[in-house]
Scaffold this active site. Structure first.
Site, PDB file in Angstrom:
ATOM      1  N   HIS A 413       0.828  -1.199   0.000  1.00  0.00           N
ATOM      2  CA  HIS A 413       0.000   0.000   0.000  1.00  0.00           C
ATOM      3  C   HIS A 413       0.869   1.258   0.000  1.00  0.00           C
ATOM      4  O   HIS A 413       0.570   2.232  -0.707  1.00  0.00           O
ATOM      5  CB  HIS A 413      -0.905   0.007   1.237  1.00  0.00           C
ATOM      6  N   ARG A 519      -6.262   0.788 -15.639  1.00  0.00           N
ATOM      7  CA  ARG A 519      -5.955  -0.590 -15.248  1.00  0.00           C
ATOM      8  C   ARG A 519      -6.839  -0.979 -14.060  1.00  0.00           C
ATOM      9  O   ARG A 519      -6.626  -0.505 -12.949  1.00  0.00           O
ATOM     10  CB  ARG A 519      -4.487  -0.726 -14.859  1.00  0.00           C
ATOM     11  N   ARG A 555      -9.806  -0.974 -19.232  1.00  0.00           N
ATOM     12  CA  ARG A 555      -9.362  -2.312 -19.619  1.00  0.00           C
ATOM     13  C   ARG A 555      -9.868  -3.324 -18.608  1.00  0.00           C
ATOM     14  O   ARG A 555      -9.757  -3.115 -17.396  1.00  0.00           O
ATOM     15  CB  ARG A 555      -7.827  -2.376 -19.700  1.00  0.00           C
ATOM     16  N   GLU A 654      -1.372  -7.164 -28.543  1.00  0.00           N
ATOM     17  CA  GLU A 654      -0.153  -7.329 -27.752  1.00  0.00           C
ATOM     18  C   GLU A 654       0.441  -8.732 -27.852  1.00  0.00           C
ATOM     19  O   GLU A 654       1.364  -9.062 -27.108  1.00  0.00           O
ATOM     20  CB  GLU A 654      -0.420  -6.974 -26.285  1.00  0.00           C
ATOM     21  N   ASN A 677       4.349  -3.293 -24.371  1.00  0.00           N
ATOM     22  CA  ASN A 677       5.133  -3.972 -23.329  1.00  0.00           C
ATOM     23  C   ASN A 677       5.163  -5.480 -23.565  1.00  0.00           C
ATOM     24  O   ASN A 677       6.223  -6.109 -23.585  1.00  0.00           O
ATOM     25  CB  ASN A 677       4.556  -3.673 -21.948  1.00  0.00           C
ATOM     26  N   ASP A 678       3.982  -6.086 -23.715  1.00  0.00           N
ATOM     27  CA  ASP A 678       3.929  -7.528 -23.967  1.00  0.00           C
ATOM     28  C   ASP A 678       4.285  -7.857 -25.401  1.00  0.00           C
ATOM     29  O   ASP A 678       4.914  -8.891 -25.661  1.00  0.00           O
ATOM     30  CB  ASP A 678       2.533  -8.069 -23.642  1.00  0.00           C
ATOM     31  N   ARG A 688      11.724  -9.254 -19.966  1.00  0.00           N
ATOM     32  CA  ARG A 688      12.434  -8.037 -19.567  1.00  0.00           C
ATOM     33  C   ARG A 688      12.702  -7.993 -18.075  1.00  0.00           C
ATOM     34  O   ARG A 688      13.463  -7.139 -17.603  1.00  0.00           O
ATOM     35  CB  ARG A 688      11.638  -6.801 -19.994  1.00  0.00           C
ATOM     36  N   CYS A 725      -0.501   2.227 -26.165  1.00  0.00           N
ATOM     37  CA  CYS A 725      -0.540   2.546 -24.733  1.00  0.00           C
ATOM     38  C   CYS A 725       0.564   1.879 -23.930  1.00  0.00           C
ATOM     39  O   CYS A 725       0.493   1.839 -22.715  1.00  0.00           O
ATOM     40  CB  CYS A 725      -1.899   2.170 -24.143  1.00  0.00           C
TER      41      CYS A 725
END
Length: 805
Positions: A413, A519, A555, A654, A677-678, A688, A725
């Protein structure tokens, strides 16, 4: 560094009449003693295999560590095999009987190992003379971490009791192997970070040399400078005075006194519990107001613990025995913390922190110390062994320049909130006791480094970096209200990627045109169970309202790979990035998926919302998602809920199969979003997060550029808008290429929006298109980067790359 044992652990030998079941208990007791006094893990493992071999009358006992990333086993310790083979013998899980243990996930026995079809001979070990074989898996937190093997030269069948005993012995060893791996990982991370410091240290050396040449006067004696390292949890750097977060009260400082009557002590305790419950209710409301993604249920759970009859009864029973309420509370809290820490489940072990937090709260109220917000007159860096959610909420953030913690992780958190508030944070820092209240600190959240009483040279260098950043930020801030438009009039939409409601304030501050990616999994990861439809509706409606009219792309759940919530109970996979994750989980857990679809659609009644599916690899998956949306739409109509019936539906590109099938997907969706990214990871077969191959993860690889260009081109031909994105959108080195390929919609971390906007406003579309054509003809990453840097220098924006890249 690990230290050798300073004193030998006394190992008890079983008497003749204690053989059998008593022998097993004694063996476990002795192993527990070894582990409890362990200061050198490797030496402890060597002593354990010797102990097991002696107690079970085995000629050989060996321990192998399993690395899931490489699917290989390595010999760590042995009694009976050639000692020189330790650390050198390695095998895949498809090799030998030891690998067979990992594959089966259960004990493997062979009366004559040499005749077994899975037997493999390793000449380094000298094991050819041993026939019988018994191997059991070593598991920690439900994941295989190694194998324990015993062998004898005579052919024999191992008894059921021997198998059970070896399985029991393997349990405590699992935690030891995990500790060893963590230690080695920390050492490798430390080596990795040293590279980051080279430029700063070189600057310091130049300054020192210059001052020597100028014959500078001797400086007054300085307090000792210390550099501490940890894990980078929130980027950026900050400078301030150390503020040690210590509890307002502690059990150790409570004066011992004679108790009043048991009745009066019980009434004091009940009043303190009541005040504590009221405080927790206020904190819960604050979380729900400011950070709805964070599970405010932690405070509700603490309320339930406080009001639990067992907890209250145990404290009151001790009060009735003639002690003060403080002493009774300390006794019960200590016992409960020990019970939770002794559990093997990490999730349950974390509850020990909740118990300690409850104990501090009730003790403070017993002593009449009020809870108050912490504010600071000057810049401070907060230093604490650990931070609770309530600690974060009660701190004034205006003068808070950084957070340093001994415990916690990058997904705790404290770390999540630090990122949202743009406060640098470093966690997992040892030797916090070397920091004193008021000492000068520099915290570097990019490198995971903390400087205590930094030298004038180091401080001067960071002051320079801070001044440069502030000047650069002021320049960029002047662009906030201006559109991202090229010099020849081409408009590009710059969106923000967010995961918390608080991120929207940052997005507005940096001039985002829209929320290109929300997200939803962050809320699920911070809660203790899947969110209900009602909980999600409340969350998404607040996000829509706080977006203040900005278009919002939500998403659906992208769980899996490196982010499983603890309540999902997913066993470890050999290759999680190619496993059960993302849309695959949603389509298997349709009830959970349907709840989310309904919640997103209900939120669409309040503003412009689009829904987007992650990791779609086939037309069947996409159509199944659309079928569930159609079902949700009919259910909402039947239930009388308002929603946008024309809410746009999109998918992420992706995975390589999606690139190849854009023309097939286009008739089924309203828009595409490229998740680089993917996509880069899958196209180049590079993890990565694996430091051995991370350097091969390259956005400007020709194959990546061709895949992005092909997607944009095909989507345009099919008349469907496409955005990007991934992190590639925030990289100034990639911006001109992406625009030149035809992308007019980029979404990124809000922090980078001003940088990308400045670059776009300095260029013209014709230049970007020429650059995109040029680099697609090049064959190496080096050539591509050289051409891009050449163009950025010509445009006078190379400083963007030097500052942020």
């Amino acid at each position: 560094m690990e230290r050798a044992l300073t004193e030998p652990v006394r190992v008890r030998r079983p008497a003749a009449r204690t053989r059998g079941r008593g022998r097993g208990l004694l063996l476990l007791e002795n192993i527990g003693a070894l582990i409890g006094q362990s200061e050198d893990i490797s030496a402890t493992l060597a002593r354990i295999v010797s102990l097991v071999a002696d107690h079970l009358d085995m000629e050989v006992c060996s321990l192998y560590r399993f690395e899931s990333e490489t699917s290989r086993l390595t010999l760590l310790a042995t009694k009976g095999l050639d000692p020189a083979s330790v650390g050198t013998v390695s095998m895949g899980v498809d090799e030998g009987l030891t690998g067979f243990v990992i594959q089966k996930g259960e004990p493997v026995m062979a009366i004559d190992a040499l005749a077994h079809p899975r037997y493999k001979y390793f000449p380094e070990t000298g094991e050819e003379r041993y026939h019988s074989f018994l191997g059991v898996p070593i598991v920690d937190n439900r994941a295989a971490v190694g194998v324990m093997v015993v062998q004898t030269s005579r052919r024999r069948r191992f008894t059921r009791d021997e198998v059970r005993l070896l399985k029991a012995v393997a349990v405590p060893i699992g935690g030891l192997l995990t500790q060893l791996r963590l230690l080695q990982s920390l050492e490798s991370k430390e080596e990795e970070r040293r590279g980051y410091q080279e430029r700063l240290l070189e600057a310091v050396k130049r300054l020192q040399a210059y001052e020597r040449q100028q014959g500078s006067a001797r400086r007054p004696a300085q307090v000792t400078a210390v550099r501490l390292t940890g894990w980078p949890a929130s980027p950026g750097f900050g400078i301030g005075r150390a503020h040690l977060l210590t509890p307002a009260v502690s059990f150790a400082s409570v004066p011992r006194r004679r108790p009043r009557t048991p009745r009066r002590e019980a009434l004091r305790f009940e009043a303190a519990v009541k005040r504590s419950v009221e405080e927790l209710q206020r904190l819960k409301r604050r979380v729900q107001t400011s950070f709805p993604e964070i599970d405010a249920g932690v405070f509700e759970a603490q309320q339930l613990m406080l009001l639990d009859d067992d907890f209250l009864g145990r404290v009151k029973a001790r009060i009735g025995a003639g002690v003060t309420a403080e002493v009774a509370l300390e006794s019960v809290i200590t016992q409960m913390v020990e019970q939770f820490n002794a559990l093997h489940d990490p999730y349950l072990q974390e509850r020990a922190f909740d118990i300690k937090d409850i104990g501090q709260r009730v003790l403070r109220n017993l002593l009449g110390v009020a809870e108050r917000d912490r504010s600071f007159a000057t810049a401070v860096v907060l230093v604490a062994p650990e931070l609770s959610l309530s600690d974060i909420l009660l701190i004034d953030h205006d003068q808070l320049k950084g957070i340093v913690m001994a415990s916690g992780g990058v997904t705790s958190h404290a770390s999540i909130l630090a990122k949202s508030l743009e406060i640098p944070a470093v966690v997992g820092v040892e030797r916090l006791d070397e920091i004193r209240e008021g000492e000068h600190l520099i915290i570097d959240g990019n490198a995971g480094t903390v400087y205590v009483n930094p030298s004038p040279e180091v401080l001067r260098e960071y002051d320079r970096l801070r001044d440069e950043y502030r000047a650069f930020s002021r320049e960029l801030d002047s662009l906030r209200a201006l559109p991202a438009v090229t010099r020849d009039g081409c408009r590009v939409l710059l969106g923000a990627n967010i995961g918390l409601l608080g991120d929207l304030a940052v997005a507005h501050r940096h001039g985002a045109d829209q929320v290109g990616l929300y997200r939803t999994e962050i809320a699920f990861l911070s809660h203790r169970d899947f969110l209900t439809e009602g909980e999600q509706v409340q969350l998404y409606e607040r996000v829509v309202q706080e977006a203040r009219g900005l278009p919002l792309t939500i998403r659906t759940l992208d769980l899996g790979a490196d982010k499983y919530p603890p309540y999902l109970h997913q066993p470890q996979e050999a290759n999680p990035f190619l496993g059960w994750r993302s849309i695959r989980i949603s389509l298997e857990m349709t009830n959970v998926f349907k709840d989310q679809l309904r919640a997103i659609m209900r939120a669409s009644a309040l503003g412009p919302v689009r829904i987007m599916f992650p990791m779609i690899s086939s037309l069947e998956e996409l159509r199944r998602c659309k079928d569930l949306i159609a079902e949700a739409r009919e259910e909402l109509r039947r239930d009388g809920y308002a929603f946008d019936p024309a809410m746009p539906i999109g998918m992420m590109v992706e995975v390589p199969s999606a690139v190849q099938l854009v023309d097939q997907f286009a008739p089924e969706v309203d828009f595409f979003s490229i998740g680089t990214n993917d996509l880069i990871q899958y196209l180049l077969a590079v993890d990565r997060n694996n430091r051995k191959v991370a350097s091969l993860y390259e956005p400007l690889h020709p194959a990546v550029l061709r895949a992005v260009a092909a997607t944009v081109r095909c989507a345009a031909q099919m008349g469907k808008p496409v955005s990007l994105c991934g992190e590639m959108a925030a990289d100034p080195v990639c911006t001109l290429i992406l625009i030149g390929m035809g992308l007019r919609d980029l979404s990124m971390s809000p922090f980078f929006i001003p940088v990308i906007k400045r670059l776009i406003r300095a260029a013209d579309l014709a230049t970007a298109e020429r650059l995109a054509d040029d680099v697609q003809r090049l064959t190496t990453v080096k050539e591509v980067k050289g051409r891009v840097f050449e163009q950025m220098r010509a445009l006078g924006v190379i400083d963007l790359m030097e500052t942020y890249h």
